[in-house]
Design a protein around this motif. Structure first.
Motif, PDB file in Angstrom:
ATOM      1  N   GLY A   1       2.708 -17.967 -57.770  1.00  0.00           N
ATOM      2  CA  GLY A   1       2.704 -17.604 -56.347  1.00  0.00           C
ATOM      3  C   GLY A   1       2.898 -16.109 -56.203  1.00  0.00           C
ATOM      4  N   ALA A   2       1.948 -15.461 -55.542  1.00  0.00           N
ATOM      5  CA  ALA A   2       2.036 -14.009 -55.346  1.00  0.00           C
ATOM      6  C   ALA A   2       2.165 -13.685 -53.864  1.00  0.00           C
ATOM      7  N   GLY A   3       2.912 -14.551 -53.143  1.00  0.00           N
ATOM      8  CA  GLY A   3       3.233 -14.258 -51.749  1.00  0.00           C
ATOM      9  C   GLY A   3       4.443 -13.330 -51.709  1.00  0.00           C
ATOM     10  N   ALA A   4       5.062 -13.240 -50.550  1.00  0.00           N
ATOM     11  CA  ALA A   4       6.187 -12.311 -50.367  1.00  0.00           C
ATOM     12  C   ALA A   4       7.324 -12.597 -51.356  1.00  0.00           C
ATOM     13  N   TRP A   5       7.638 -13.861 -51.555  1.00  0.00           N
ATOM     14  CA  TRP A   5       8.782 -14.206 -52.414  1.00  0.00           C
ATOM     15  C   TRP A   5       8.422 -14.096 -53.886  1.00  0.00           C
ATOM     16  N   GLY A   6       7.239 -14.549 -54.249  1.00  0.00           N
ATOM     17  CA  GLY A   6       6.804 -14.420 -55.649  1.00  0.00           C
ATOM     18  C   GLY A   6       6.800 -12.956 -56.082  1.00  0.00           C
TER      19      GLY A   6
ATOM     20  N   PRO B   1      20.700 -16.007 -49.681  1.00  0.00           N
ATOM     21  CA  PRO B   1      20.293 -15.120 -48.584  1.00  0.00           C
ATOM     22  C   PRO B   1      19.434 -13.992 -49.134  1.00  0.00           C
ATOM     23  N   ASN B   2      18.143 -14.192 -49.162  1.00  0.00           N
ATOM     24  CA  ASN B   2      17.254 -13.300 -49.913  1.00  0.00           C
ATOM     25  C   ASN B   2      15.987 -12.962 -49.136  1.00  0.00           C
ATOM     26  N   LEU B   3      16.107 -12.194 -48.095  1.00  0.00           N
ATOM     27  CA  LEU B   3      14.898 -11.761 -47.371  1.00  0.00           C
ATOM     28  C   LEU B   3      14.076 -10.877 -48.305  1.00  0.00           C
ATOM     29  N   SER B   4      12.840 -11.264 -48.537  1.00  0.00           N
ATOM     30  CA  SER B   4      12.051 -10.590 -49.575  1.00  0.00           C
ATOM     31  C   SER B   4      11.839  -9.108 -49.278  1.00  0.00           C
ATOM     32  N   LEU B   5      11.692  -8.763 -48.010  1.00  0.00           N
ATOM     33  CA  LEU B   5      11.430  -7.352 -47.694  1.00  0.00           C
ATOM     34  C   LEU B   5      12.624  -6.477 -48.067  1.00  0.00           C
TER      35      LEU B   5
ATOM     36  N   ALA C   1      11.831 -22.051 -56.308  1.00  0.00           N
ATOM     37  CA  ALA C   1      12.374 -21.101 -55.317  1.00  0.00           C
ATOM     38  C   ALA C   1      11.817 -21.392 -53.926  1.00  0.00           C
ATOM     39  N   THR C   2      11.191 -22.551 -53.771  1.00  0.00           N
ATOM     40  CA  THR C   2      10.595 -22.950 -52.490  1.00  0.00           C
ATOM     41  C   THR C   2      11.678 -23.520 -51.576  1.00  0.00           C
ATOM     42  N   LYS C   3      11.609 -23.188 -50.270  1.00  0.00           N
ATOM     43  CA  LYS C   3      12.591 -23.728 -49.309  1.00  0.00           C
ATOM     44  C   LYS C   3      11.855 -24.605 -48.299  1.00  0.00           C
ATOM     45  N   GLY C   4      11.598 -25.851 -48.684  1.00  0.00           N
ATOM     46  CA  GLY C   4      10.871 -26.741 -47.774  1.00  0.00           C
ATOM     47  C   GLY C   4      11.072 -28.192 -48.168  1.00  0.00           C
TER      48      GLY C   4
ATOM     49  N   SER D   1      13.079 -12.548 -40.615  1.00  0.00           N
ATOM     50  CA  SER D   1      12.843 -13.966 -40.937  1.00  0.00           C
ATOM     51  C   SER D   1      11.673 -14.511 -40.132  1.00  0.00           C
ATOM     52  N   ARG D   2      10.760 -15.165 -40.821  1.00  0.00           N
ATOM     53  CA  ARG D   2       9.594 -15.742 -40.135  1.00  0.00           C
ATOM     54  C   ARG D   2      10.031 -16.907 -39.238  1.00  0.00           C
ATOM     55  N   ASN D   3      11.037 -17.667 -39.700  1.00  0.00           N
ATOM     56  CA  ASN D   3      11.501 -18.787 -38.883  1.00  0.00           C
ATOM     57  C   ASN D   3      12.160 -18.289 -37.594  1.00  0.00           C
TER      58      ASN D   3
ATOM     59  N   GLY E   1       2.854 -14.691 -43.156  1.00  0.00           N
ATOM     60  CA  GLY E   1       3.466 -15.590 -44.145  1.00  0.00           C
ATOM     61  C   GLY E   1       3.874 -16.932 -43.554  1.00  0.00           C
ATOM     62  N   THR E   2       4.668 -17.653 -44.344  1.00  0.00           N
ATOM     63  CA  THR E   2       4.970 -19.055 -44.050  1.00  0.00           C
ATOM     64  C   THR E   2       6.312 -19.199 -43.333  1.00  0.00           C
ATOM     65  N   ALA E   3       6.342 -20.020 -42.271  1.00  0.00           N
ATOM     66  CA  ALA E   3       7.631 -20.398 -41.652  1.00  0.00           C
ATOM     67  C   ALA E   3       7.848 -21.874 -41.973  1.00  0.00           C
ATOM     68  N   GLU E   4       8.590 -22.125 -43.057  1.00  0.00           N
ATOM     69  CA  GLU E   4       8.748 -23.498 -43.547  1.00  0.00           C
ATOM     70  C   GLU E   4       9.477 -24.394 -42.555  1.00  0.00           C
ATOM     71  N   GLY E   5      10.284 -23.791 -41.669  1.00  0.00           N
ATOM     72  CA  GLY E   5      11.102 -24.581 -40.745  1.00  0.00           C
ATOM     73  C   GLY E   5      10.270 -25.471 -39.833  1.00  0.00           C
TER      74      GLY E   5
ATOM     75  N   VAL F   1       5.786 -20.792 -54.646  1.00  0.00           N
ATOM     76  CA  VAL F   1       4.743 -21.067 -53.641  1.00  0.00           C
ATOM     77  C   VAL F   1       5.371 -21.749 -52.435  1.00  0.00           C
ATOM     78  N   SER F   2       4.643 -21.750 -51.330  1.00  0.00           N
ATOM     79  CA  SER F   2       5.164 -22.449 -50.155  1.00  0.00           C
ATOM     80  C   SER F   2       5.087 -23.958 -50.393  1.00  0.00           C
ATOM     81  N   MET F   3       5.838 -24.715 -49.568  1.00  0.00           N
ATOM     82  CA  MET F   3       5.978 -26.166 -49.791  1.00  0.00           C
ATOM     83  C   MET F   3       4.631 -26.852 -49.891  1.00  0.00           C
TER      84      MET F   3
ATOM     85  N   SER G   1      -1.655 -16.646 -59.341  1.00  0.00           N
ATOM     86  CA  SER G   1      -1.907 -17.018 -57.939  1.00  0.00           C
ATOM     87  C   SER G   1      -3.273 -17.687 -57.902  1.00  0.00           C
ATOM     88  N   ARG G   2      -3.539 -18.349 -56.770  1.00  0.00           N
ATOM     89  CA  ARG G   2      -4.808 -19.088 -56.665  1.00  0.00           C
ATOM     90  C   ARG G   2      -6.008 -18.183 -56.885  1.00  0.00           C
ATOM     91  N   SER G   3      -5.853 -16.897 -56.548  1.00  0.00           N
ATOM     92  CA  SER G   3      -7.016 -16.004 -56.610  1.00  0.00           C
ATOM     93  C   SER G   3      -7.120 -15.243 -57.924  1.00  0.00           C
TER      94      SER G   3
HETATM   95  N1  NAI Z   1       9.822 -14.463 -48.160  1.00  0.00           N
HETATM   96  C1  NAI Z   1      11.115 -14.672 -48.299  1.00  0.00           C
HETATM   97  O1  NAI Z   1      11.936 -13.858 -47.863  1.00  0.00           O
HETATM   98  C2  NAI Z   1      11.603 -15.893 -49.011  1.00  0.00           C
HETATM   99  C3  NAI Z   1      10.829 -17.019 -49.133  1.00  0.00           C
HETATM  100  N2  NAI Z   1      11.330 -18.125 -49.753  1.00  0.00           N
HETATM  101  C4  NAI Z   1      10.540 -19.338 -49.866  1.00  0.00           C
HETATM  102  O2  NAI Z   1       9.515 -19.135 -50.832  1.00  0.00           O
HETATM  103  C5  NAI Z   1       8.346 -19.896 -50.480  1.00  0.00           C
HETATM  104  C6  NAI Z   1       7.158 -18.946 -50.399  1.00  0.00           C
HETATM  105  O3  NAI Z   1       7.433 -18.025 -49.372  1.00  0.00           O
HETATM  106  P1  NAI Z   1       6.627 -16.668 -49.201  1.00  0.00           P
HETATM  107  O4  NAI Z   1       6.237 -16.107 -50.520  1.00  0.00           O
HETATM  108  O5  NAI Z   1       7.433 -15.832 -48.310  1.00  0.00           O
HETATM  109  O6  NAI Z   1       5.342 -17.208 -48.438  1.00  0.00           O
HETATM  110  P2  NAI Z   1       3.918 -16.540 -48.367  1.00  0.00           P
HETATM  111  O7  NAI Z   1       3.236 -17.181 -47.231  1.00  0.00           O
HETATM  112  O8  NAI Z   1       4.040 -15.048 -48.395  1.00  0.00           O
HETATM  113  O9  NAI Z   1       3.229 -16.980 -49.738  1.00  0.00           O
HETATM  114  C7  NAI Z   1       3.015 -18.340 -50.061  1.00  0.00           C
HETATM  115  C8  NAI Z   1       2.450 -18.412 -51.448  1.00  0.00           C
HETATM  116  O10 NAI Z   1       2.199 -19.778 -51.766  1.00  0.00           O
HETATM  117  C9  NAI Z   1       0.881 -19.882 -52.287  1.00  0.00           C
HETATM  118  N3  NAI Z   1       0.305 -21.202 -52.057  1.00  0.00           N
HETATM  119  C10 NAI Z   1       0.336 -21.915 -50.921  1.00  0.00           C
HETATM  120  N4  NAI Z   1      -0.343 -23.073 -51.097  1.00  0.00           N
HETATM  121  C11 NAI Z   1      -0.812 -23.074 -52.381  1.00  0.00           C
HETATM  122  C12 NAI Z   1      -1.577 -23.974 -53.171  1.00  0.00           C
HETATM  123  N5  NAI Z   1      -2.047 -25.119 -52.665  1.00  0.00           N
HETATM  124  N6  NAI Z   1      -1.845 -23.636 -54.442  1.00  0.00           N
HETATM  125  C13 NAI Z   1      -1.403 -22.488 -54.944  1.00  0.00           C
HETATM  126  N7  NAI Z   1      -0.658 -21.581 -54.263  1.00  0.00           N
HETATM  127  C14 NAI Z   1      -0.374 -21.888 -52.993  1.00  0.00           C
HETATM  128  C15 NAI Z   1       0.109 -18.790 -51.545  1.00  0.00           C
HETATM  129  O11 NAI Z   1      -1.086 -18.469 -52.194  1.00  0.00           O
HETATM  130  C16 NAI Z   1       1.131 -17.663 -51.595  1.00  0.00           C
HETATM  131  O12 NAI Z   1       1.123 -17.019 -52.850  1.00  0.00           O
HETATM  132  C17 NAI Z   1       8.674 -20.581 -49.141  1.00  0.00           C
HETATM  133  O13 NAI Z   1       9.088 -21.893 -49.407  1.00  0.00           O
HETATM  134  C18 NAI Z   1       9.822 -19.745 -48.588  1.00  0.00           C
HETATM  135  O14 NAI Z   1      10.674 -20.504 -47.742  1.00  0.00           O
HETATM  136  C19 NAI Z   1      12.552 -18.135 -50.312  1.00  0.00           C
HETATM  137  C20 NAI Z   1      13.352 -17.031 -50.243  1.00  0.00           C
HETATM  138  C21 NAI Z   1      12.947 -15.819 -49.579  1.00  0.00           C
END
Ligand code: NAI
Ligand code: 13P
Length: 303
Positions: free
Chosen positions: A9-14, A109-113, A78-81, A226-228, A250-254, A53-55, A32-34
């Motif tokens: 997962g290469a989103g904000a948290w990854g 308590p880990n806001l990625s930014l 590290a997913t919260k969902g 926080s997105r939520n 990004g994702t609001a898991e709530g 990755v998100s839930m 990441s998927r891409s």
């Molecule tokens: N951003 C933050 O501050 C924090 C986020 N988290 C949790 O981490 C998880 C991810 O959050 P973010 O990175 O912020 O979200 P994001 O929206 O920035 O990234 C989500 C990631 O999940 C991947 N993903 C989603 N569906 C997929 C699938 N079917 N196959 C492969 N990859 C998939 C996306 O490509 C992306 O890399 C959430 O559960 C969030 O609650 C936990 C702590 C801090």
């Protein structure tokens, strides 16, 4: 540190988790998927497989890895969902698919930014395997990131997950400019609600008062990052959920977590008044001011 690790997962948290391991001299592999590479091949020889990755992506990732993980490899979630189909937590899904592997929950308590900005933070790594938790603690610990071990993975996971629902309520409270008295009442009663359902699920009460429970609740409910929180704030401005989500980074898991919690609470008759009102607000059945009136005019009770 030379351990080979992979972050899925290469989103904000990854991205933030990857940066944290780099502080310790790790060079994590990122999938990441891409990225165009085969995940099942990339995990070979990795000491730890870290899923960020998100839930909604967790079941698909598990499918990609089926039969590809050796029993000694540590799986970190590290997913919260909560899974909409099975109502299980991510760690429960991972355990179901890989029953012989040590599973570690990383949550706090880990806001990625803030982490990306190099600000200090603390987190919890929880596992039934003390060895696995210690290994993950070592991988992530640095002067920027203080990592505590814990032996209550379900409690740690649920604290970080359920607080997202309360964060939607907190954003609504701030969006309506209801003041600090109301906000403190909301967070305190929100924690009571987290503990009520968390205990039902088998989490330890003291875990919910720790970093991954109360700590994450305070951070998420008090930060416009926080997105939520942003979802709740937007709803308080009179925007629809569709409008709010269309502008969210990004994702609001709530949002999904609320739906799953309502199902569990209904099935097991667990009293969750804040979650019920967040659900009705998200579904557009009531406005934010109406939700506040409904919360305040419930039957009188003792604390
Ligand atoms: N951003 C933050 O501050 C924090 C986020 N988290 C949790 O981490 C998880 C991810 O959050 P973010 O990175 O912020 O979200 P994001 O929206 O920035 O990234 C989500 C990631 O999940 C991947 N993903 C989603 N569906 C997929 C699938 N079917 N196959 C492969 N990859 C998939 C996306 O490509 C992306 O890399 C959430 O559960 C969030 O609650 C936990 C702590 C801090
Ligand atoms: O979990 C988080 C902070 O600990 C991130 O919160 P959001 O997903 O609401 O941005």
């Amino acid at each position: 540190m030379n351990d080979r690790i992979i972050i899925i997962g290469a989103g904000a948290w990854g991205d933030a988790l990857s940066k944290l391991t780099q502080i310790n001299g790790c060079e994590p592999i990122i999938w990441s998927r891409s990225c165009g590479r085969v995940l099942a091949e990339m995990v070979t020889d990795c000491v730890a497989i870290i899923s960020a990755v998100s839930m909604s992506g967790v079941p698909a990732i598990i499918e990609r890895l089926r039969d590809s993980i050796a029993p000694h490899q540590i799986i970190v979630t590290a997913t919260k969902g909560l899974d909409a189909r099975t109502n299980l937590t991510p760690a429960q899904l991972w355990h179901q698919a890989f029953p012989n592997n040590p599973i570690v929950v990383l949550s706090g308590p880990n806001l990625s930014l803030e982490i990306q900005q190099g600000l200090p933070a603390a987190t919890v790594v929880a596992s039934q395997s003390a060895d696995a938790a210690n290994t993950i603690q070592e991988i992530f610990s640095s002067p920027k990131f203080r990592v505590y071990t814990n032996d209550d993975p379900i409690g740690v996971e649920l604290g970080g997950t359920i607080k997202n629902v309360i964060a939607i309520a907190a954003g609504t409270c701030d969006g309506l400019k209801l003041g600090n008295n109301a906000k403190s009442a909301l967070l305190t009663r929100g924690l009571a609600e987290i503990i009520r359902i968390g205990q039902y699920w088998g989490g330890k009460t003291e875990t919910f008062y720790g970093l991954s429970g109360l700590g994450d609740l305070l951070t998420t409910c008090n930060s416009p990052l926080s997105r939520n929180y942003q979802v709740g704030y937007g709803l308080a401005q009179g925007r629809t959920l569709t409008e709010v989500l269309a502008n969210l980074q990004g994702t609001a898991e709530g949002v999904n977590t609320t739906k799953v919690l309502i199902q569990i609470a209904d099935r097991n008759q667990i009293y969750m008044p804040i979650t019920v009102l967040v659900d009705r607000l998200l579904q557009g059945q009531i406005t934010a001011p109406e939700a506040i009136v409904a919360l305040m005019s419930r039957d009188r009770k003792s604390e």
